[in-house]
Design a protein around this motif. Structure first.
Motif, PDB file in Angstrom:
ATOM      1  N   VAL A 178       0.837  -1.205   0.000  1.00 24.49           N
ATOM      2  CA  VAL A 178       0.000   0.000   0.000  1.00 24.49           C
ATOM      3  C   VAL A 178       0.868   1.248   0.000  1.00 24.49           C
ATOM      4  O   VAL A 178       0.656   2.178  -0.789  1.00 24.49           O
ATOM      5  CB  VAL A 178      -0.943  -0.004   1.217  1.00 24.49           C
ATOM      6  CG1 VAL A 178      -1.725   1.291   1.298  1.00 24.49           C
ATOM      7  CG2 VAL A 178      -1.859  -1.202   1.179  1.00 24.49           C
ATOM      8  N   LEU A 179       1.847   1.295   0.869  1.00 23.90           N
ATOM      9  CA  LEU A 179       2.724   2.462   0.970  1.00 23.90           C
ATOM     10  C   LEU A 179       3.535   2.666  -0.305  1.00 23.90           C
ATOM     11  O   LEU A 179       3.647   3.797  -0.798  1.00 23.90           O
ATOM     12  CB  LEU A 179       3.656   2.319   2.177  1.00 23.90           C
ATOM     13  CG  LEU A 179       4.544   3.512   2.476  1.00 23.90           C
ATOM     14  CD1 LEU A 179       3.697   4.719   2.834  1.00 23.90           C
ATOM     15  CD2 LEU A 179       5.497   3.189   3.594  1.00 23.90           C
ATOM     16  N   ILE A 180       4.089   1.602  -0.849  1.00 21.49           N
ATOM     17  CA  ILE A 180       4.863   1.700  -2.089  1.00 21.49           C
ATOM     18  C   ILE A 180       3.968   2.184  -3.227  1.00 21.49           C
ATOM     19  O   ILE A 180       4.363   3.034  -4.026  1.00 21.49           O
ATOM     20  CB  ILE A 180       5.501   0.344  -2.443  1.00 21.49           C
ATOM     21  CG1 ILE A 180       6.526  -0.054  -1.393  1.00 21.49           C
ATOM     22  CG2 ILE A 180       6.117   0.369  -3.824  1.00 21.49           C
ATOM     23  CD1 ILE A 180       7.705   0.872  -1.294  1.00 21.49           C
ATOM     24  N   TYR A 214       6.609  -0.985  -9.354  1.00 19.32           N
ATOM     25  CA  TYR A 214       5.800  -1.620  -8.316  1.00 19.32           C
ATOM     26  C   TYR A 214       6.053  -3.121  -8.288  1.00 19.32           C
ATOM     27  O   TYR A 214       6.255  -3.709  -7.223  1.00 19.32           O
ATOM     28  CB  TYR A 214       4.321  -1.316  -8.552  1.00 19.32           C
ATOM     29  CG  TYR A 214       3.416  -1.814  -7.462  1.00 19.32           C
ATOM     30  CD1 TYR A 214       3.287  -1.104  -6.278  1.00 19.32           C
ATOM     31  CD2 TYR A 214       2.688  -2.987  -7.608  1.00 19.32           C
ATOM     32  CE1 TYR A 214       2.456  -1.544  -5.263  1.00 19.32           C
ATOM     33  CE2 TYR A 214       1.863  -3.444  -6.608  1.00 19.32           C
ATOM     34  CZ  TYR A 214       1.746  -2.718  -5.434  1.00 19.32           C
ATOM     35  OH  TYR A 214       0.932  -3.170  -4.433  1.00 19.32           O
ATOM     36  N   ALA A 215       6.065  -3.747  -9.460  1.00 19.81           N
ATOM     37  CA  ALA A 215       6.283  -5.193  -9.525  1.00 19.81           C
ATOM     38  C   ALA A 215       7.679  -5.560  -9.027  1.00 19.81           C
ATOM     39  O   ALA A 215       7.846  -6.547  -8.300  1.00 19.81           O
ATOM     40  CB  ALA A 215       6.096  -5.682 -10.959  1.00 19.81           C
ATOM     41  N   HIS A 226      10.797  -7.765  -2.244  1.00 18.08           N
ATOM     42  CA  HIS A 226       9.987  -8.195  -1.096  1.00 18.08           C
ATOM     43  C   HIS A 226       9.911  -7.117  -0.005  1.00 18.08           C
ATOM     44  O   HIS A 226      10.264  -7.342   1.136  1.00 18.08           O
ATOM     45  CB  HIS A 226      10.516  -9.492  -0.473  1.00 18.08           C
ATOM     46  CG  HIS A 226      10.518 -10.635  -1.400  1.00 18.08           C
ATOM     47  ND1 HIS A 226       9.376 -11.259  -1.804  1.00 18.08           N
ATOM     48  CD2 HIS A 226      11.538 -11.270  -2.026  1.00 18.08           C
ATOM     49  CE1 HIS A 226       9.691 -12.246  -2.620  1.00 18.08           C
ATOM     50  NE2 HIS A 226      11.000 -12.272  -2.783  1.00 18.08           N
ATOM     51  N   VAL A 227       9.433  -5.938  -0.398  1.00 18.96           N
ATOM     52  CA  VAL A 227       9.247  -4.858   0.569  1.00 18.96           C
ATOM     53  C   VAL A 227       7.999  -5.161   1.391  1.00 18.96           C
ATOM     54  O   VAL A 227       6.907  -5.302   0.857  1.00 18.96           O
ATOM     55  CB  VAL A 227       9.103  -3.503  -0.149  1.00 18.96           C
ATOM     56  CG1 VAL A 227       8.786  -2.406   0.845  1.00 18.96           C
ATOM     57  CG2 VAL A 227      10.352  -3.175  -0.922  1.00 18.96           C
TER      58      VAL A 227
END
Length: 69
Positions: free
Chosen positions: A7-9, A55-56, A63-64
């Motif tokens: 969500v944050l990213i 994003y991907a 793996h954030v």
């Protein structure tokens, strides 16, 4: 525990990659316009592809994850 990383990213990338806010590629008058606050269809498509790619990469490859709780 909730995973807030995606969500944050997503929110940060969405704000930073809005066409016309920081830059617009391709621009209306030049190849790249900085801070013009104007956009076109090509710029929207390009910024959408860049958003999806970043994003991907950040979510699936790096793996954030940000856990709360």
């Amino acid at each position: 525990m909730a995973d807030w990383g995606p969500v944050l990213i997503g929110v940060v990338l969405f704000v930073l990659l809005q066409p016309g806010l920081l830059f617009s590629f391709p621009g209306n008058h030049r190849q790249i316009d900085f801070g013009s606050m104007k956009t076109n269809g090509k710029a929207i498509a390009f910024h959408t592809l860049i958003f999806f790619a970043l994003y991907a990469i950040l979510i699936m490859a790096v793996h954030v994850h940000i856990y709360t709780g």
